[in-house]
Design an enzyme around this catalytic site. Structure first.
Site, PDB file in Angstrom:
ATOM      1  N   GLY A 115     -11.758 -11.998   2.456  1.00 19.30           N
ATOM      2  CA  GLY A 115     -13.042 -11.970   2.733  1.00 19.30           C
ATOM      3  C   GLY A 115     -12.985 -11.728   4.353  1.00 19.30           C
ATOM      4  O   GLY A 115     -13.222 -12.737   5.042  1.00 19.30           O
ATOM      5  N   SER A 161     -11.577  -5.465  -1.701  1.00 22.01           N
ATOM      6  CA  SER A 161     -10.883  -4.815  -2.905  1.00 22.01           C
ATOM      7  C   SER A 161     -10.538  -5.984  -3.688  1.00 22.01           C
ATOM      8  O   SER A 161     -10.187  -7.029  -3.371  1.00 22.01           O
ATOM      9  CB  SER A 161      -9.515  -4.547  -2.004  1.00 22.01           C
ATOM     10  OG  SER A 161      -9.726  -3.254  -1.234  1.00 22.01           O
ATOM     11  N   GLU A 214       0.434  -8.659   5.959  1.00 20.37           N
ATOM     12  CA  GLU A 214       0.026  -7.550   5.164  1.00 20.37           C
ATOM     13  C   GLU A 214       0.747  -6.214   5.572  1.00 20.37           C
ATOM     14  O   GLU A 214       1.066  -5.410   4.800  1.00 20.37           O
ATOM     15  CB  GLU A 214      -1.370  -7.207   5.469  1.00 20.37           C
ATOM     16  CG  GLU A 214      -1.993  -6.184   4.825  1.00 20.37           C
ATOM     17  CD  GLU A 214      -3.457  -5.831   5.203  1.00 20.37           C
ATOM     18  OE1 GLU A 214      -4.182  -5.266   4.618  1.00 20.37           O
ATOM     19  OE2 GLU A 214      -3.993  -6.303   6.266  1.00 20.37           O
TER      20      GLU A 214
END
Length: 382
Positions: free
Chosen positions: A126, A160, A243
């Protein structure tokens, strides 16, 4: 175990398990196809978790496999070679888990890491909002401490897999009076509650793995904050660094498979015999090697030191490359690329999906700003 033995173990396990009902998953669930076979892919994640393949690179003390970087690369290589489906647990495994290992409490690690490793709880991220996409520090979703809970109100977008997620890590503003980088907190929020609404966003590909998420007085326990109140920017940028860590090698192996498909189409159409087209395909192959070697180089960052602008450089490298691959896929297909009577082809799906590559995950313009700020020393690492 030697790396060669480890490779043989991974290869043998995949050959033995990506069969039967799981054989239908081979090659599915990639970019633009994340909506495919969700129930069966959920079962597959649990198959991976049961064998210890989820959390392979986490420290053993955190319930992981303690695998070396070389072994993690081997796993990605063999997974891609076997045609393993797109992963549903990657947000929890590669983003949240390393964040909790680096910034979380021991209680948070005990609570959240085992369900990620077992694929019994899935996560979404989020971050982005309608008015705060690449400018992440401008988020306006707010959270207020109310006794033993946080109350969250606001909207997230481009989230996603929110429609299948059990939890969301949310960057929210907890101190509206503080400078925008200092008033944020990083909260772990359950999705299955009355105050959370998920609405799918239909993409150019016709699928909707992205979503809008609305928080209307949603709650989470007071202890579900990672770091201290106001520490959210440091934690969130740490997540972004993770990430673009070793998981990017898995992404690039997917790219390699897509390039092989494009080459196959070029050969079938006869355009690979043209020197001009051979040069373009060669350029794409060279670009992919650059991505790989940059990723391997940045994985040499000393343990415990979060990557800085290297993550932004990686994004600037792969996003336009992948976008150009989508364009090349359409060009080598020829006139048939304009027709979609029986649904989108792989080349068409690749082209449409990659239009967003230079925007999501931080636009190219923002990545250049980050690099400039790091080089000039205007923005601190924490």
């Amino acid at each position: 175990m030697s790396d060669d033995d480890f490779r043989a173990t991974v290869r043998d396990w995949l050959a033995a398990h990506l069969t039967g009902r799981f054989a239908a998953l081979a090659g599915t669930g990639g970019p633009g196809r994340e909506h495919e076979n969700i129930p069966l892919r959920t079962e597959w994640e649990r198959e991976l978790g049961g064998a210890g393949w989820i959390g392979l690179g986490w420290p053993r003390a955190s319930g992981g496999g303690g695998a070396s970087i070389a072994q993690q690369v081997i796993f990605f290589e063999e997974y891609a070679r076997a045609g393993g489906p797109g992963r549903l647990s990657h947000i929890g495994e590669y983003l949240l888990a390393p964040t909790l290992i680096a910034f979380g409490t021991e209680e948070q690690r005990r609570r959240f890491l085992p369900p990620i490793a077992a694929a019994t709880e899935f996560w979404c991220q989020g971050y982005s909002e309608p008015n705060a996409g690449s400018d992440l520090a401008a988020v306006q979703t707010r959270a207020v401490r109310d006794g033993d809970v946080w109350r969250i109100t606001g909207q997230k977008v481009w989230t996603s897999l929110a429609h299948i997620a059990d939890w969301c890590f949310v960057l929210a503003r907890t101190d509206p009076q503080a400078p925008k980088h200092r008033g944020l907190s990083y909260l772990l929020v359950p999705m299955d509650q009355p105050g959370v609404q998920v609405r799918p966003i239909t993409q150019l590909t016709g699928s909707s793995e992205f979503n809008e998420v609305f928080f209307d007085d949603a709650v989470t326990a007071a202890e579900n904050i990672v770091g201290q109140p106001g520490d959210g920017w440091r934690v969130a940028t740490g997540t972004l660094a993770f990430e673009r860590g070793v998981a990017t090698l898995g992404q690039q192996l997917g790219f390699a498979r897509e390039l092989d498909d494009v080459i196959g189409v070029a050969r079938a159409n006869g355009v690979s015999d043209d020197p001009v087209w051979r040069d373009r395909i060669t350029d794409a192959w060279v670009g992919l090697q650059v991505l790989r070697h940059h990723a391997l180089r940045t994985l040499g960052t000393p343990e415990g030191d979060l990557p800085g602008m290297e993550a932004s450089v990686a994004k600037l490298l792969w996003a336009p490359w992948h976008q150009q691959l989508g364009e090349l896929a359409m060009l080598v297909t020829g006139p048939a690329a304009t027709l979609a009577d029986d649904g989108l082809s792989d080349a068409q799906r690749l082209f449409l999906f990659t239009r967003a590559d230079t925007i999501y995950g931080g636009s190219n313009e923002i990545q250049r700003n980050i690099i400039a700020d790091r080089l000039l020393g205007r923005v601190p690492r924490g």
